[in-house]
Write a protein that holds these residues in place. Structure first.
Motif, PDB file in Angstrom:
ATOM      1  N   THR A 136      -1.197  -7.304   4.747  1.00 43.81           N
ATOM      2  CA  THR A 136      -1.592  -6.421   3.637  1.00 43.81           C
ATOM      3  C   THR A 136      -0.633  -6.573   2.462  1.00 43.81           C
ATOM      4  N   SER A 137      -1.195  -6.760   1.280  1.00 44.60           N
ATOM      5  CA  SER A 137      -0.380  -6.898   0.069  1.00 44.60           C
ATOM      6  C   SER A 137       0.053  -5.511  -0.404  1.00 44.60           C
ATOM      7  N   VAL A 138       1.357  -5.358  -0.627  1.00 40.50           N
ATOM      8  CA  VAL A 138       1.909  -4.091  -1.121  1.00 40.50           C
ATOM      9  C   VAL A 138       2.745  -4.374  -2.363  1.00 40.50           C
ATOM     10  N   ASP A 146      10.231  -6.405   4.516  1.00 34.29           N
ATOM     11  CA  ASP A 146       9.309  -5.674   5.375  1.00 34.29           C
ATOM     12  C   ASP A 146       8.375  -4.827   4.508  1.00 34.29           C
ATOM     13  N   PRO A 147       7.052  -4.799   4.775  1.00 35.09           N
ATOM     14  CA  PRO A 147       6.123  -4.036   3.931  1.00 35.09           C
ATOM     15  C   PRO A 147       6.417  -2.540   3.916  1.00 35.09           C
ATOM     16  N   ILE A 148       6.898  -1.988   5.012  1.00 40.60           N
ATOM     17  CA  ILE A 148       7.211  -0.562   5.034  1.00 40.60           C
ATOM     18  C   ILE A 148       8.411  -0.271   4.139  1.00 40.60           C
ATOM     19  N   ASP A 149       9.416  -1.151   4.162  1.00 45.98           N
ATOM     20  CA  ASP A 149      10.557  -0.981   3.271  1.00 45.98           C
ATOM     21  C   ASP A 149      10.131  -1.086   1.804  1.00 45.98           C
ATOM     22  N   ARG A 238     -10.368  -5.803   7.580  1.00 47.56           N
ATOM     23  CA  ARG A 238      -8.945  -6.099   7.388  1.00 47.56           C
ATOM     24  C   ARG A 238      -8.420  -5.332   6.181  1.00 47.56           C
ATOM     25  N   TRP A 239      -7.252  -4.691   6.364  1.00 48.43           N
ATOM     26  CA  TRP A 239      -6.634  -3.965   5.253  1.00 48.43           C
ATOM     27  C   TRP A 239      -6.057  -5.005   4.301  1.00 48.43           C
ATOM     28  N   LYS A 240      -6.745  -5.218   3.204  1.00 53.51           N
ATOM     29  CA  LYS A 240      -6.411  -6.321   2.298  1.00 53.51           C
ATOM     30  C   LYS A 240      -5.237  -6.010   1.386  1.00 53.51           C
ATOM     31  N   PHE A 241      -5.212  -4.830   0.791  1.00 55.91           N
ATOM     32  CA  PHE A 241      -4.113  -4.512  -0.115  1.00 55.91           C
ATOM     33  C   PHE A 241      -3.939  -3.010  -0.284  1.00 55.91           C
ATOM     34  N   LEU A 242      -2.723  -2.647  -0.628  1.00 53.83           N
ATOM     35  CA  LEU A 242      -2.355  -1.336  -1.184  1.00 53.83           C
ATOM     36  C   LEU A 242      -1.516  -1.662  -2.405  1.00 53.83           C
TER      37      LEU A 242
END
Length: 246
Positions: A136-138, A146-149, A238-242
């Motif tokens: 997932t693009s963030v 890391d995406p969560i960070d 699929r969760w593509k982006f946020l």
């Protein structure tokens, strides 16, 4: 013998009268036709005999001088022709409120995101982000980050709770299906991502203000597009982006 003054005055007056009478008698008589006309000229007098007014002669000369037109430019440019585009205007995307109109994989991923956000623990989102090449693009994510960070870095708090609240807000609105039939096709929340802000109804403006502030809306109107957070889910779930921005 003394002559009285009264008699003397009478005689003098008689003599003067006789002298005047004899003088008038000697003047020649004139016929009425010989009397010159002293009537002032009328307004109908011909202008040919009238003298020109001061400056009139100069005006006549200037009027008789031919006017030379300005020369045409050496380089003549053709008038631009209006070019009519054959491409039809893209209509705004259909706003969908009924989640049952989305494919089942899309509905399932949306529900999983909502359940994770309600926990208040942003790390619960990580298993839904499809780790790997199609992760997932963030926003503001470095290749090794890391995406969560990355989400915590853009949150108003250090734990990323604000991001969870934003996810719940935008997933509660209507959605649109963008880029249909292409590799980029996705179901996107909120629907403002697929509709011009100038076309929003009063009811839709209320929904927008539940997500952003009036100041944010004023800034968006300068650019004409919604530029806050949005979520995209592909037709296969699929969760593509946020992302955030245009």
């Amino acid at each position: 013998m003394m002559i009285s003054s009264r008699v003397r005055l009478f005689r003098l007056t008689s003599a003067l009268t006789l002298m005047l009478a004899s003088g008038l008698a000697t003047l020649p008589a004139h016929a009425l036709s010989d009397i010159k006309d002293i009537t002032p000229p009328s307004a109908d007098t011909s202008t040919d005999a009238a003298e020109p007014l001061p400056g009139a002669e100069q005006d006549v000369i200037e009027d008789s001088i031919p006017v030379i037109p300005d020369p045409d430019p050496l380089i003549k440019r053709a008038e631009p022709e209006e070019v009519e585009s054959d491409e039809p205007e893209t209509p705004p995307a259909e706003v969908i409120y009924d989640i049952e109109k989305a494919p089942e994989p899309v509905r399932r991923m949306r529900e999983l995101i909502i359940e994770a956000a309600k926990t208040g623990d942003i790390s619960k989102l990580k298993p839904l982000m499809n780790p790997g090449p199609d992760q997932t693009s963030v926003p503001l994510q470095d290749p090794e980050q890391d995406p969560i960070d990355a989400l915590k870095a853009v949150s108003g708090d250090s734990d990323g709770i604000e991001i969870l609240a934003i996810l719940l807000d935008i997933l509660s609105t209507g959605f649109v299906q963008l880029d249909q039939g292409t590799a980029e096709e996705a179901y996107v929340w909120p629907y403002f991502a697929g509709k011009s802000l100038g076309l929003l109804t009063p009811q839709e403006k209320v929904e927008l203000l539940r997500i952003v502030t009036a100041g944010d809306v004023a800034e968006m109107q300068e650019y004409g597009n919604y530029n806050f957070f949005r979520v995209g889910i592909t037709p296969d779930g699929r969760w593509k982006f946020l992302t955030v921005g245009d």
